[in-house]
Design a protein around this motif. Sequence first.
Motif, PDB file in Angstrom:
ATOM      1  N   GLY A 114       0.807  -1.212   0.000  1.00  0.00           N
ATOM      2  CA  GLY A 114       0.000   0.000   0.000  1.00  0.00           C
ATOM      3  C   GLY A 114       0.836   1.255   0.000  1.00  0.00           C
ATOM      4  N   ARG A 115       1.920   1.255   0.833  1.00  0.00           N
ATOM      5  CA  ARG A 115       2.777   2.447   0.875  1.00  0.00           C
ATOM      6  C   ARG A 115       3.528   2.604  -0.439  1.00  0.00           C
ATOM      7  N   GLY A 117       4.107   5.522  -5.642  1.00  0.00           N
ATOM      8  CA  GLY A 117       4.386   5.220  -7.027  1.00  0.00           C
ATOM      9  C   GLY A 117       5.709   4.511  -7.257  1.00  0.00           C
ATOM     10  N   ILE A 118       6.125   3.652  -6.291  1.00  0.00           N
ATOM     11  CA  ILE A 118       7.379   2.918  -6.414  1.00  0.00           C
ATOM     12  C   ILE A 118       7.120   1.441  -6.105  1.00  0.00           C
ATOM     13  N   SER A 119       8.152   0.630  -6.276  1.00  0.00           N
ATOM     14  CA  SER A 119       8.025  -0.794  -5.957  1.00  0.00           C
ATOM     15  C   SER A 119       8.316  -1.017  -4.478  1.00  0.00           C
ATOM     16  N   HIS A 169      13.778   4.740  -0.484  1.00  0.00           N
ATOM     17  CA  HIS A 169      12.870   5.892  -0.534  1.00  0.00           C
ATOM     18  C   HIS A 169      12.776   6.561   0.832  1.00  0.00           C
ATOM     19  N   TYR A 170      12.544   5.758   1.861  1.00  0.00           N
ATOM     20  CA  TYR A 170      12.378   6.339   3.189  1.00  0.00           C
ATOM     21  C   TYR A 170      13.681   6.926   3.721  1.00  0.00           C
TER      22      TYR A 170
END
Length: 731
Positions: A668-669, A674-676, A683-684
């Motif tokens: 969901g996150r 919009g990433i895998s 990302h985080y």
Amino acid sequence: MQEFYRLQFLFFCEQSNYPVFGPQISSLNMEKTLTFQHVSYLWDEAQAAALAGDEVALFIYRSNLLGADLRLTNYAGGNTSVKITETDPVTGEQVPVMWVKGSGGDIGTLTKAGCANLYVEKLHQLKNRYRGLEHEDEMVELFNHCLFDPKCAAPSIDTPLHGLLPFKHIDHLHPDALIAIAASQDGEQIMRDIWGDSMAWLPWQRPGFDLGLQLEKVVQENPGLRGVILGGHGLFTWGDTSYESYMNTLEVIEQAAAYLASNYGKNKPVFGGVKLSNGPDAATRKQQAAAIMPTLRGLASGHRRMLGHFTDDARVLEFVNSHDLARLAQKGTSCPDHFLRTKIRPLVLDPAVMSQPLAEVKTYLQEQFEAYRQDYAAYYERSKHANSPGMRDANPVIILWPGVGMFAFAKDKQTARVAAEFYTNAINVMKGAEAVSTYVGLPEQEAFDIEYWLLEEAKLQRMAPPKSLSGKVAFVTGGTGGIGKAICEALLQQGACVVAADRADLDETQTDLRKQFGKDSSLAVGIEVTSAEGIAEALRQSVLQFGGVDIIVNCAGLSISKPLAETTQADWDILNDVLVKGQFLVSQAAVEILRQQALGGDIVNIASKNGLVAGPNNVAYGTAKAAQLHMSRLLAAELGPDKIRVNTVNPDAVLRGSKIWEGAWAQGRAKAYGISVEELPQHYAKRTLLGEELLAEDIAKAVRVFVDGSLSKSTGNVLNVDGGVAMAFVR
């Protein structure tokens, strides 16, 4: 000069009619006896054969077997030894060396590293330096000058009791059956009735060099002995080989236990008969114990915070429900090992008063504790010497509640459990002594002189200082998950005991934590945080295990990430039930215990960065986390007068090891951004000011800081552990 001393030592042995390591009990029947009823025969021929040729290894093996049976000796009680020949590193000569359990060790877990090894000749030479009973303590320092290996464990006060005897293998134990005879008014005659002239008796004397001399003398004057009973204290037995010593020890204890067993109830009822015959059942006893244990713990923690242990063992119930309870409890314990752990007397509660309303019971307990403290202070004043250490904690260690059981309180869980085991041993001793004679406790002055012995004080002063969370109990919901378990481990590292409360992985977590931190360190319990009854039961188990609770960490949780249109009512309900209602119910139940203890406490709630930041596709989860965060502020405001601090840790995106990132939440996150899923960690990390990935251990450290005293005047605060997310800045 060394050769002179060696010849002098050999001459001493010859004049005493026994060789240095020669046969001493060859006349005894040493045939294998495998049908013991009162002790455990644990010798394994194959395992012993694998150690053949290594006398020290066999001595360690024998010691471990003897220590594995609590009927033979208590935890850390007794000591064992072997005398072998070693090559003197200075002269190159073969010299007699004794290996013996070092100070503070436990024979059940003994290793070579826990042994002292000393030159036997030098120990005998200390006779020339001994100045009498008034100078016993100075001999302990001289033991250090007899060490064969200067790096070995420190010798104990019992070293001369082994070193001055000629036998190769020696066992000194504190078996209940033997102490029962040793603590009997007619103990010496009972000994002769059982063993004739094959055993000797030495009246009570404090351990030390003089007692070693007395042992040596009685052996010289009575050739062919198989052992010696020390009045009020314990047993010495020996053998030519490790196996013979083991068998001799088992046989003597078996004979004593069988003699006692044949006399139970023969001439008089055990403990004067049953006084309380209609006590509550086991489930009710545990409920009653759990209900009062936090109050007892709070009162027992007046000097320092204590942990508790409860037992309703059948042996304990037989004693506390008997007519003779008050009389025998007042006499105190006999064996030094017993009262050093338990204090000389317990606090005995009145079952009639304990059945009254809680308010009356609390008042009664406060009065009883104060009376006990005053009595202990009077005992100290009556008995102290000019150089005695200051009075120690005056609170009771052992508390007996007729109909319910026994409580023990000590600085840590292991010490509390062991104290309960020791008092159970004392009960066994009283039972045996009363069956064949009259029980005799140790004289008060003798008890004091042991308890406040300057050597004992020095041992206490050498102990490592307590860790920051020693004596505290943490209850962690979600405790088997990635963050929850990391929190458990961080608190355990600082000395806390921990209860990991969760729905799954309980056995695995408990096994792992106990493997890392010891069998008394932790407990894993099942919990449904949405069930008040389930929470109450989990906390009840925690109280019974440790005596109470001090730190509550609300870490249980789950995550659902959906946009508003896809969020169902069921999603909303489960998130708010687990996160908000769960935090409320656990805190409510725990605060009742914290207030009962009156020791203050900590609640730490694991919320989330999402409680402060309006992220995408997160309406239900973010709302629940915001509610958790504000509930923490409200509780901090309400519980401050009780010295209960309430603080919040806000993590963000702990991916590795965290169960909430398994499956749908991570998907969901990833969809929201919009990433895998595979790109989420990077990302985080990139979006933080520090550019760091967050780990479960980082959250655990934040919890630790809130509860270890570092922030003792902080409540109502929020600590973000998110690598630096500007949108989540509180101010």
